[in-house]
Enzyme design. Structure first.
Site, short mmCIF file in Angstrom:
data_model
loop_
_atom_site.label_atom_id
_atom_site.label_comp_id
_atom_site.label_asym_id
_atom_site.label_seq_id
_atom_site.Cartn_x
_atom_site.Cartn_y
_atom_site.Cartn_z
N GLU A 1 -2.09 -2.78 -6.26
CA GLU A 1 -2.82 -1.65 -6.76
C GLU A 1 -1.79 -0.68 -7.04
OE1 GLU A 1 -5.90 -0.48 -3.80
OE2 GLU A 1 -5.29 1.71 -4.16
N GLY B 1 0.77 -1.27 0.04
CA GLY B 1 -0.15 0.02 0.08
C GLY B 1 0.93 1.12 0.06
N ILE B 2 0.17 2.24 0.59
CA ILE B 2 0.68 3.65 0.57
C ILE B 2 1.55 4.04 1.83
CG2 ILE B 2 0.04 6.14 0.46
CD1 ILE B 2 -2.74 5.12 -0.25
N GLY B 3 2.81 4.70 1.35
CA GLY B 3 3.54 5.24 2.59
C GLY B 3 4.89 4.63 2.86
N ALA B 4 5.49 5.12 3.82
CA ALA B 4 6.85 4.49 4.06
C ALA B 4 6.94 3.03 4.55
CB ALA B 4 7.49 5.57 5.17
N ILE B 5 5.83 2.69 5.27
CA ILE B 5 5.92 1.49 5.80
C ILE B 5 6.20 0.00 4.80
CG2 ILE B 5 4.58 -0.43 7.31
CD1 ILE B 5 3.81 2.09 8.97
N GLY C 1 -8.12 0.79 -2.05
CA GLY C 1 -8.37 -0.72 -2.03
C GLY C 1 -8.03 -1.59 -1.03
#
Ligand code: COA
Length: 428
Positions: free
Chosen positions: A233, A210-214, A331
């Site tokens: 996605e 998904g989104i972001g630094a993690i 998503g």
């Protein structure tokens, strides 16, 4: 009908009339030059509605001068629309990303005009939607007119994003930089989360990140895995090193073997160069990419997403901070459920244990008033913080509370234990 070739973006946009529903290409393909022209044109129009996902560099459309002329209808927020939502000047529509193309194709949400940014036509007269196919593919299929910004910097990509130059109503050519998102530096907490999530990832898994630094921190810990696949996605830079070093081969995927499947890419120039005319990466309609019946066809799907808050029963809030809309449903549930249905699949939500420099626990007894549940407590499986992994599947509320308190920040554990008892009468 012949294509109108326009000298200015404003000329291209000027065909938009009162009362239209407009779809804008979103994510890193947001057609900012057409957006800026729309911000001028909309002042002369009434009752326009701009349908959108997350948009980039669209600040001109947030001007108060447009209130009453153009209203944002957002399936995912962005930095420009978030403040408008907070004052009631933009609308948020919670919806699974997989459901959006269907909404357009069925006509349930009509679209008069689609404004898009594309790669230049090839020898066959085909442009591409470049780094972002998402719901734009379906919007273009139903839009009465398509206004295209042709940008020589937009990569030509493979998959569903091919679109005929002849299908455009108006075009405007101009070279423009794409928005770049440098990879974030990981702090200690993010690195610890990355290491914990990486423990759940095995050789041969098929990743959604998904989104972001993690997610990028997780990927940085996977350098010694073998034969990973990607069906995601969003495609971001974190995956590139693993492609370059041969960790990602896509060899074991049951569907689209040998290919990275994605709906859009957001990242650096390196990423955009990688996807340019690269048949290894297929950008497909998001209804297909995020379809649980497609996701589940790969074995060992590992879906890695994030959250803003998780309550002790396992409800995951990811689109709002209390009543304030922060992002969108996106998503997340598509992949949580798709991964859960996949043979050997894992649905992972990874988040720091605290927010606001340690002042707030993100693991809470009850969600903040007005917080939106994106992943329900019946769908949730793994919750991961820097303090460890909680597998909530087949756990009772009491067992969940215990497992989640164990991975909460130590400063909040006593308080969580006490409030858990007070609210639910649960002794841990
Ligand atoms: N209370 C108050 N503020 C909070 C908070 C909480 N419980 N949790 C986070 N915040 C603040 C953070 O401090 C941060 O503020 P800052 O920008 O001032 O530092 C901000 O909210 C964002 O938090 P962060 O954890 O940095 O968010 P992120 O960029 O990692 O994104 C989601 C996390 C959940 C918003 C994002 O993953 C998302 O939108 N998910 C839904 C869609 C999805 O999962 N799609 C599928 C994959 S593409």
């Amino acid at each position: 009908m012949s294509v109108r070739i326009c000298d200015t973006a404003l000329e291209a946009i000027s065909v938009i009339e009162d009362n239209e529903f407009i779809w804008t290409h979103s994510m890193a393909a947001t057609p900012r030059i057409l957006i800026d022209a729309l911000a001028i044109h909309a002042k002369t129009r009434q009752n326009l509605t701009l349908l959108q996902l997350h948009t980039e560099r669209a600040d001109s459309l947030a001007s108060p001068e447009l209130f009453g002329h153009l209203r944002h209808r957002c399936y995912f927020s962005s930095t420009s629309t978030r403040p408008l939502m907070a004052i009631g000047e933009a609308d948020y529509v919670p919806m699974f990303l997989s459901a959006l193309p269907k909404l357009f194709r069925s006509g349930e949400q009509p679209i008069d005009t689609a404004i898009i940014q594309v790669s230049p036509p090839d020898q066959h007269g085909m442009c591409t939607m470049g780094i972002s196919v998402e719901a734009t593919n379906s919007a273009c299929l139903v839009a009465k007119k398509i206004i295209a910004h042709i940008n020589p910097n937009m990569p030509k990509t493979h998959g569903d994003g091919f679109i005929s130059y002849d299908s455009f109503h108006s075009v405007y050519w101009q070279e423009d930089e794409l928005p770049l998102h440098p990879q974030e530096k990981f702090d200690e907490v993010t690195q610890a989360i990355g290491r914990n999530v990486a423990q759940l990832i095995n050789d041969g898994d098929c990743l959604q990140v998904g989104i972001g630094a993690i997610p990028d921190a997780v990927l940085a810990c996977l350098t010694n895995r073998k034969d990973l696949g990607v069906h995601t996605e969003m495609f971001s830079d974190g995956l590139l090193d693993l492609v370059d070093t041969g960790v990602i081969t896509n060899r074991l995927k049951k569907i689209h073997p040998g290919k990275i499947v994605t709906g859009f890419a957001v990242g650096t120039q390196r990423l955009y160069d990688f996807v340019d005319d690269n048949p290894q990466v297929v950008f497909l309609d998001i209804e297909y990419v995020n379809d649980t019946s497609i996701i589940r066809r790969n074995d060992n799907v590992a879906a890695i997403n994030s959250a803003l808050q998780v309550d002790l029963s396992g409800q995951v809030c990811a689109d709002s901070i209390g009543t304030s809309i922060y992002s969108g449903v996106g998503g997340q549930m598509d992949f949580i459920q798709g991964a859960s249905l996949s043979k050997g699949g894992k649905a992972i939500i990874a988040l720091p244990s605290t927010a606001k420099h340690g002042q707030l626990s993100r693991i809470v007894t009850t969600l903040d008033k007005g917080a939106g549940v994106v992943t329900t407590r019946a769908h949730v499986q793994y919750i991961v913080t820097e303090y460890g992994i909680a597998n909530l599947r087949n756990k009772s509320l009491r067992e969940r509370a215990k497992a989640l308190i164990e991975i909460s920040h130590p400063d909040f554990r006593d308080e969580l234990t006490k409030s858990c008892h007070k609210i639910w009468g649960i002794h841990l």
